[in-house]
Motif scaffolding. Sequence first.
Motif, PDB file in Angstrom:
ATOM      1  N   GLU A   1     -65.417  -6.746 -13.992  1.00 39.29           N
ATOM      2  CA  GLU A   1     -65.658  -5.311 -13.796  1.00 39.29           C
ATOM      3  C   GLU A   1     -66.372  -4.974 -12.478  1.00 39.29           C
ATOM      4  OE1 GLU A   1     -65.124  -2.327 -15.821  1.00 39.29           O
ATOM      5  OE2 GLU A   1     -63.523  -3.678 -16.475  1.00 39.29           O
ATOM      6  N   LYS A   2     -67.328  -5.830 -12.114  1.00 40.53           N
ATOM      7  CA  LYS A   2     -68.140  -5.501 -10.928  1.00 40.53           C
ATOM      8  C   LYS A   2     -67.721  -6.309  -9.690  1.00 40.53           C
ATOM      9  CE  LYS A   2     -71.615  -3.346 -13.474  1.00 40.53           C
ATOM     10  NZ  LYS A   2     -70.631  -2.643 -14.329  1.00 40.53           N
ATOM     11  N   HIS A   3     -66.610  -7.002  -9.782  1.00 46.34           N
ATOM     12  CA  HIS A   3     -66.178  -7.819  -8.645  1.00 46.34           C
ATOM     13  C   HIS A   3     -65.791  -6.927  -7.453  1.00 46.34           C
ATOM     14  CE1 HIS A   3     -63.566 -10.508  -6.282  1.00 46.34           C
ATOM     15  NE2 HIS A   3     -64.418 -11.430  -6.693  1.00 46.34           N
ATOM     16  N   PHE A   4     -66.112  -7.337  -6.249  1.00 46.78           N
ATOM     17  CA  PHE A   4     -65.894  -6.458  -5.088  1.00 46.78           C
ATOM     18  C   PHE A   4     -64.415  -6.204  -4.788  1.00 46.78           C
ATOM     19  CE2 PHE A   4     -64.903  -8.857  -1.062  1.00 46.78           C
ATOM     20  CZ  PHE A   4     -64.676 -10.086  -1.653  1.00 46.78           C
ATOM     21  N   LEU A   5     -63.539  -7.110  -5.241  1.00 50.13           N
ATOM     22  CA  LEU A   5     -62.100  -6.871  -5.015  1.00 50.13           C
ATOM     23  C   LEU A   5     -61.399  -6.398  -6.285  1.00 50.13           C
ATOM     24  CD1 LEU A   5     -60.841  -9.897  -2.866  1.00 50.13           C
ATOM     25  CD2 LEU A   5     -61.636  -7.658  -2.106  1.00 50.13           C
ATOM     26  N   PHE A   6     -61.774  -6.965  -7.400  1.00 50.17           N
ATOM     27  CA  PHE A   6     -60.994  -6.734  -8.615  1.00 50.17           C
ATOM     28  C   PHE A   6     -61.700  -5.850  -9.648  1.00 50.17           C
ATOM     29  CE2 PHE A   6     -59.458 -10.648  -6.709  1.00 50.17           C
ATOM     30  CZ  PHE A   6     -58.107 -10.371  -6.631  1.00 50.17           C
ATOM     31  N   GLY A   7     -62.902  -5.352  -9.305  1.00 51.05           N
ATOM     32  CA  GLY A   7     -63.665  -4.565 -10.263  1.00 51.05           C
ATOM     33  C   GLY A   7     -63.157  -3.141 -10.415  1.00 51.05           C
ATOM     34  N   LYS A   8     -63.826  -2.410 -11.338  1.00 47.81           N
ATOM     35  CA  LYS A   8     -63.437  -1.020 -11.578  1.00 47.81           C
ATOM     36  C   LYS A   8     -64.600  -0.054 -11.348  1.00 47.81           C
ATOM     37  CE  LYS A   8     -59.603  -1.758 -14.805  1.00 47.81           C
ATOM     38  NZ  LYS A   8     -59.762  -3.163 -15.258  1.00 47.81           N
ATOM     39  N   ASP A   9     -65.754  -0.591 -10.968  1.00 53.18           N
ATOM     40  CA  ASP A   9     -66.925   0.257 -10.779  1.00 53.18           C
ATOM     41  C   ASP A   9     -66.629   1.323  -9.704  1.00 53.18           C
ATOM     42  OD1 ASP A   9     -70.099  -0.072 -11.519  1.00 53.18           O
ATOM     43  OD2 ASP A   9     -69.754   0.926  -9.579  1.00 53.18           O
ATOM     44  N   GLU A  10     -67.084   2.555  -9.963  1.00 51.92           N
ATOM     45  CA  GLU A  10     -66.786   3.677  -9.047  1.00 51.92           C
ATOM     46  C   GLU A  10     -67.353   3.479  -7.644  1.00 51.92           C
ATOM     47  OE1 GLU A  10     -68.469   7.059 -10.952  1.00 51.92           O
ATOM     48  OE2 GLU A  10     -66.994   7.008 -12.569  1.00 51.92           O
ATOM     49  N   THR A  11     -68.444   2.730  -7.548  1.00 54.39           N
ATOM     50  CA  THR A  11     -69.086   2.572  -6.242  1.00 54.39           C
ATOM     51  C   THR A  11     -68.412   1.512  -5.363  1.00 54.39           C
ATOM     52  OG1 THR A  11     -70.623   0.943  -7.126  1.00 54.39           O
ATOM     53  CG2 THR A  11     -71.321   3.240  -7.232  1.00 54.39           C
ATOM     54  N   LEU A  12     -67.444   0.827  -5.901  1.00 53.68           N
ATOM     55  CA  LEU A  12     -66.775  -0.222  -5.099  1.00 53.68           C
ATOM     56  C   LEU A  12     -66.012   0.436  -3.949  1.00 53.68           C
ATOM     57  CD1 LEU A  12     -65.514  -2.542  -7.961  1.00 53.68           C
ATOM     58  CD2 LEU A  12     -67.382  -3.001  -6.368  1.00 53.68           C
ATOM     59  N   LYS A  13     -65.988  -0.216  -2.838  1.00 48.16           N
ATOM     60  CA  LYS A  13     -65.411   0.377  -1.624  1.00 48.16           C
ATOM     61  C   LYS A  13     -63.892   0.213  -1.560  1.00 48.16           C
ATOM     62  CE  LYS A  13     -69.514   1.247   0.205  1.00 48.16           C
ATOM     63  NZ  LYS A  13     -70.115   1.832  -1.002  1.00 48.16           N
ATOM     64  N   ALA A  14     -63.239   1.322  -1.266  1.00 47.12           N
ATOM     65  CA  ALA A  14     -61.772   1.331  -1.231  1.00 47.12           C
ATOM     66  C   ALA A  14     -61.232   0.331  -0.210  1.00 47.12           C
ATOM     67  CB  ALA A  14     -61.282   2.736  -0.919  1.00 47.12           C
ATOM     68  N   HIS A  15     -61.913   0.216   0.931  1.00 45.01           N
ATOM     69  CA  HIS A  15     -61.378  -0.690   1.976  1.00 45.01           C
ATOM     70  C   HIS A  15     -61.430  -2.156   1.527  1.00 45.01           C
ATOM     71  CE1 HIS A  15     -65.711  -0.344   3.058  1.00 45.01           C
ATOM     72  NE2 HIS A  15     -65.584  -1.624   3.308  1.00 45.01           N
ATOM     73  N   ASN A  16     -62.341  -2.435   0.576  1.00 44.43           N
ATOM     74  CA  ASN A  16     -62.364  -3.799   0.012  1.00 44.43           C
ATOM     75  C   ASN A  16     -61.288  -3.956  -1.058  1.00 44.43           C
ATOM     76  OD1 ASN A  16     -64.405  -4.900   1.520  1.00 44.43           O
ATOM     77  ND2 ASN A  16     -66.007  -4.195   0.122  1.00 44.43           N
ATOM     78  N   LEU A  17     -61.145  -2.902  -1.875  1.00 43.70           N
ATOM     79  CA  LEU A  17     -60.165  -2.977  -2.973  1.00 43.70           C
ATOM     80  C   LEU A  17     -58.748  -3.187  -2.446  1.00 43.70           C
ATOM     81  CD1 LEU A  17     -61.608  -0.204  -5.329  1.00 43.70           C
ATOM     82  CD2 LEU A  17     -61.992  -2.663  -5.436  1.00 43.70           C
ATOM     83  N   ASP A  18     -58.528  -2.747  -1.205  1.00 43.72           N
ATOM     84  CA  ASP A  18     -57.218  -2.974  -0.564  1.00 43.72           C
ATOM     85  C   ASP A  18     -56.829  -4.449  -0.549  1.00 43.72           C
ATOM     86  OD1 ASP A  18     -56.708  -0.447  -0.025  1.00 43.72           O
ATOM     87  OD2 ASP A  18     -57.098  -0.524   2.146  1.00 43.72           O
ATOM     88  N   TYR A  19     -57.856  -5.285  -0.452  1.00 51.57           N
ATOM     89  CA  TYR A  19     -57.588  -6.723  -0.344  1.00 51.57           C
ATOM     90  C   TYR A  19     -56.955  -7.314  -1.601  1.00 51.57           C
ATOM     91  CZ  TYR A  19     -60.089  -7.260   4.084  1.00 51.57           C
ATOM     92  OH  TYR A  19     -60.470  -7.200   5.382  1.00 51.57           O
TER      93      TYR A  19
END
Length: 349
Positions: A327-345
Amino acid sequence: MKRTLAERLQDGPVIAGEGYLFELERRGYLQAGSFVPEVALDNPEALKETYRDYMKAGSDVVLAFTYNAHREKMRIIGKEALLEPLNRNAIRLAKEVAKEHPTEEALVAGNISNTNLFDPEDAASKEKVRTMFAEMVKWCKEEEVDYINGETFYYHEEAVIALEEILKQDLPAVITLGLMGENILRDGYTVDESCKILSEKGALVVGMNCFRGPATMQPYIEDIRKNVDGYVGALPIPYRTSEENPTFFNLPDGGCSCHLPTETTFPTALDPLYHNRYELAEWAKEASAIGVNYIGLCCGASPAMLRAVAEAVGVEAINSKYSPDMEKHFLFGKDETLKAHNLDYRTKA
Ligand SMILES: [Zn+2]
C-alpha cells in the motif's frame, strides 16, 4: 497452557518449519557435503536464532536440529565423542526458544532420520540402526521433548524400526518418508502402503518430507490421504521439481553457464530453481483442502516462505505483522500522497 501435538492436530492444521540444514549452510554455520549439525555446539546462538526465525514465521514446533547427528555420521567426521552432547544441546536450545513464544509455548520435537546404513539383506545392519535410533530417542526422552519426528526414510523397514524405537519410549511419533526419483521406496513399498502400515502401528502422523517439491510430492500425498485414517503430514522442498526431475538431487538449471563444483545444482546451486512464496501458499491451500494435517516446508525454505504457507491455511504467525503490504510502496502503493512522477515507473521502470 501448552497443548500437545495430538490436541493441536485435533484443533486444525499444525505448521512445522524444517530446513535448518540448508538455512544454516546459507548463513555460513554448516558445511555442505557431510551436513552434520555441529552448529549446536560450535555456534549455539546462530542455531537459536534460526529456530526463533522459523517459530516466528508460524512453526508450532521447534524441531531439534539433530538431523544426521547419529553415530555413523559422527564417526565419519571423526567426532563420535561429541554425539551425545550435540544431541542434548540441540534439544536444550530448542526448548529455550520454544518458551519464548508469546502466545502459546511451541512444541519441541526430537529428530531422527535415515542412517544410510540400513541394508534389507543384512540383519546386522538392522540391529545397528535400531541401536542408533534407541540411543537418540533415549536422549530425547531424558530431555523431555514433546514428540519425535523420524524423517526422510527411503526404506519402509527402516521407518518401522524408527517408529518402534520411538514408541518403546512412550513418545508420540511423526514419521515422514523421503521418496527418491524411482517413485517407490527402496524395499518395494509404495509410500501409501508404507504410511498405512506406519499409521496402524501407532504413528500419530505419517507422510512425506524433503527431496521433492510440491508438484512431485502432492500426487503421492493424495494417495496417502486416501489410504490412511490417521493424521497426514507433508513438507516439500520449495523447488520446482517436475515429472522428469522429481527430486532436487538431479534438478537441472538450463540457464546456468558457470562451472559447478558438482555436476548437479544440488545442494549449493539450487537458487534459481526456487518456487516463489505465492506458489508455495497455493500448494499449502491444496494440501489443507484434501485433509493434510501437518504442513510445512523442508530444505531450502526461508522463514518468509513458511509464513506464507502458514497464512494460506489460516494460521497467523508471530511475524505476520511484517507480511507484505504494498500500500505504501513508492511505485506500487495507493496512498494519496505518493508522487505521480514516481508512479509512472510502474510501467516505465
Ligand atoms: Zn529437507
